[in-house]
Design an enzyme around this catalytic site. Structure first.
Site, PDB file in Angstrom:
ATOM      1  NE  ARG A 167     -59.525  -3.665 -58.557  1.00 57.27           N
ATOM      2  CZ  ARG A 167     -60.344  -2.946 -57.813  1.00 57.27           C
ATOM      3  NH1 ARG A 167     -60.110  -1.661 -57.642  1.00 57.27           N
ATOM      4  NH2 ARG A 167     -61.410  -3.474 -57.275  1.00 57.27           N
ATOM      5  CB  THR A 177     -51.623  -7.248 -54.964  1.00 56.92           C
ATOM      6  OG1 THR A 177     -51.999  -7.322 -56.356  1.00 56.92           O
ATOM      7  CG2 THR A 177     -50.924  -8.534 -54.564  1.00 56.92           C
ATOM      8  CG  ASP A 213     -66.496  -6.838 -61.905  1.00 58.84           C
ATOM      9  OD1 ASP A 213     -65.584  -7.359 -61.244  1.00 58.84           O
ATOM     10  OD2 ASP A 213     -66.408  -6.619 -63.139  1.00 58.84           O
ATOM     11  CG  ASP A 247     -67.955 -10.030 -63.164  1.00 54.59           C
ATOM     12  OD1 ASP A 247     -67.253 -10.573 -64.031  1.00 54.59           O
ATOM     13  OD2 ASP A 247     -67.729 -10.131 -61.942  1.00 54.59           O
TER      14      ASP A 247
HETATM   15  C1  PRP Z   1     -61.938  -3.057 -63.517  1.00 54.76           C
HETATM   16  C2  PRP Z   1     -62.215  -1.813 -64.330  1.00 54.76           C
HETATM   17  C3  PRP Z   1     -60.866  -1.149 -64.352  1.00 54.76           C
HETATM   18  C4  PRP Z   1     -60.310  -1.489 -62.997  1.00 54.76           C
HETATM   19  C5  PRP Z   1     -60.480  -0.290 -62.113  1.00 54.76           C
HETATM   20  O1  PRP Z   1     -61.339  -4.016 -64.288  1.00 54.76           O
HETATM   21  O2  PRP Z   1     -62.728  -2.078 -65.590  1.00 54.76           O
HETATM   22  O3  PRP Z   1     -60.016  -1.623 -65.375  1.00 54.76           O
HETATM   23  O4  PRP Z   1     -61.093  -2.571 -62.482  1.00 54.76           O
HETATM   24  O5  PRP Z   1     -59.860  -0.475 -60.903  1.00 54.76           O
HETATM   25  P1  PRP Z   1     -58.552   0.307 -60.471  1.00 54.76           P
HETATM   26  O6  PRP Z   1     -58.779   1.762 -60.811  1.00 54.76           O
HETATM   27  O7  PRP Z   1     -58.490   0.077 -58.981  1.00 54.76           O
HETATM   28  O8  PRP Z   1     -57.368  -0.269 -61.183  1.00 54.76           O
HETATM   29  P2  PRP Z   1     -61.022  -5.496 -63.728  1.00 54.76           P
HETATM   30  O9  PRP Z   1     -59.645  -5.537 -63.166  1.00 54.76           O
HETATM   31  O10 PRP Z   1     -62.130  -5.928 -62.828  1.00 54.76           O
HETATM   32  O11 PRP Z   1     -60.966  -6.352 -65.052  1.00 54.76           O
HETATM   33  P3  PRP Z   1     -62.117  -6.652 -66.126  1.00 54.76           P
HETATM   34  O12 PRP Z   1     -62.381  -5.372 -66.881  1.00 54.76           O
HETATM   35  O13 PRP Z   1     -61.490  -7.693 -66.972  1.00 54.76           O
HETATM   36  O14 PRP Z   1     -63.340  -7.145 -65.409  1.00 54.76           O
HETATM   37  N1  URA Z   2     -63.729  -2.281 -60.972  1.00 49.37           N
HETATM   38  C1  URA Z   2     -65.064  -2.355 -61.189  1.00 49.37           C
HETATM   39  O1  URA Z   2     -65.518  -2.981 -62.151  1.00 49.37           O
HETATM   40  N2  URA Z   2     -65.875  -1.738 -60.321  1.00 49.37           N
HETATM   41  C2  URA Z   2     -65.415  -1.053 -59.262  1.00 49.37           C
HETATM   42  O2  URA Z   2     -66.221  -0.491 -58.494  1.00 49.37           O
HETATM   43  C3  URA Z   2     -64.026  -0.989 -59.047  1.00 49.37           C
HETATM   44  C4  URA Z   2     -63.201  -1.614 -59.936  1.00 49.37           C
END
Ligand code: PRP
Ligand code: URA
Length: 209
Positions: free
Chosen positions: A104, A108, A200, A203
């Site tokens: 994400r 944006t 997160d 993370d």
């Molecule tokens: C997080 C999570 C989802 C997304 C959710 O991933 O694992 O994929 O955010 O948010 P949304 O519903 O607003 O799209 P992130 O983009 O942080 O990537 P990561 O899993 O690599 O940490």
């Molecule tokens: N992605 C995450 O990992 N946590 C949140 O709360 C939202 C998006």
């Protein structure tokens, strides 16, 4: 409209409490996410078709049921969806695993694709998309779009924690997709993080920041 199933089993609620707790370290976090995914697999597969076969017990011949030839696909959204794969495979060892890489964009909040490797016969499979977090719904919606563009037409979404906004977005974009969650939280904050959520997920799983 697809259904929304909230799995509020006591074991899931209990484990989710420790997943949410900021004092839970990555090792325990990973273990708990795996366990909750395994418990959720039980419900997400509830409607799998069965067929009857004949077997012989040590005592007699009998007819008994097995899951019929349905092919399953598990599709984690990278990275955080990876944490749910092992729990699912524990119960569904014959499922194929496809990966969709999305992150994400912090500015944006739009999902950006960086990887996609799916089973070749994705259009014949019942697919379960995995992501611990359904926040704005942008990532899940984009992942389901990719799958549909490649011919998939039987898709479920399984998340640990959802915001109402994310559920609404996925239902609007993909009314054919059933959504399975362990909890629906209150809201999103100004950074589109789920409140109270768990922070997160990627993370916390992988110890990054
Ligand atoms: C997080 C999570 C989802 C997304 C959710 O991933 O694992 O994929 O955010 O948010 P949304 O519903 O607003 O799209 P992130 O983009 O942080 O990537 P990561 O899993 O690599 O940490
Ligand atoms: N992605 C995450 O990992 N946590 C949140 O709360 C939202 C998006």
């Amino acid at each position: 409209m697809g259904k929304v199933v909230v799995m509020d089993h006591p074991l899931i609620k209990h484990k989710l409490t420790f997943i949410r707790d900021k004092n839970t370290g990555s090792k325990e976090f990973r273990e708990l996410v795996k366990e909750v995914a395994m418990l959720m697999a039980y419900e997400v597969t509830r409607e799998l078709p069965l067929e009857e076969i004949e077997i012989e017990t040590p005592v007699a011949k009998t007819k008994s049921q097995i899951i019929s030839g349905k092919k399953l696909g598990i599709i984690p959204i990278l990275r955080a969806g990876l944490g749910m794969v092992e729990g699912m495979l524990n119960l569904l060892p014959a499922a194929k695993v496809g990966h969709i890489g999305l992150y994400r964009d912090p500015e944006t909040l739009e999902p950006v694709e960086y990887y996609c490797k799916l089973p070749t016969d994705v259009e014949e499979r019942e697919l379960i998309v995995l992501d611990p977090m359904l926040a704005t719904g942008g990532s899940a919606t984009a992942a389901i779009n990719f799958l549909k563009d490649r011919g998939a037409n039987n898709i479920k979404l399984m998340c640990l924690i959802a915001a109402p906004e994310g559920i609404e977005a996925v239902q609007k974009a993909h009314p054919d997709v059933d959504i399975y969650v362990a909890a629906v939280d209150e809201k999103l904050n100004d950074h589109a993080y789920i409140v109270p959520g768990l922070g997160d997920a990627g993370d916390r799983l992988f110890g990054t920041k």
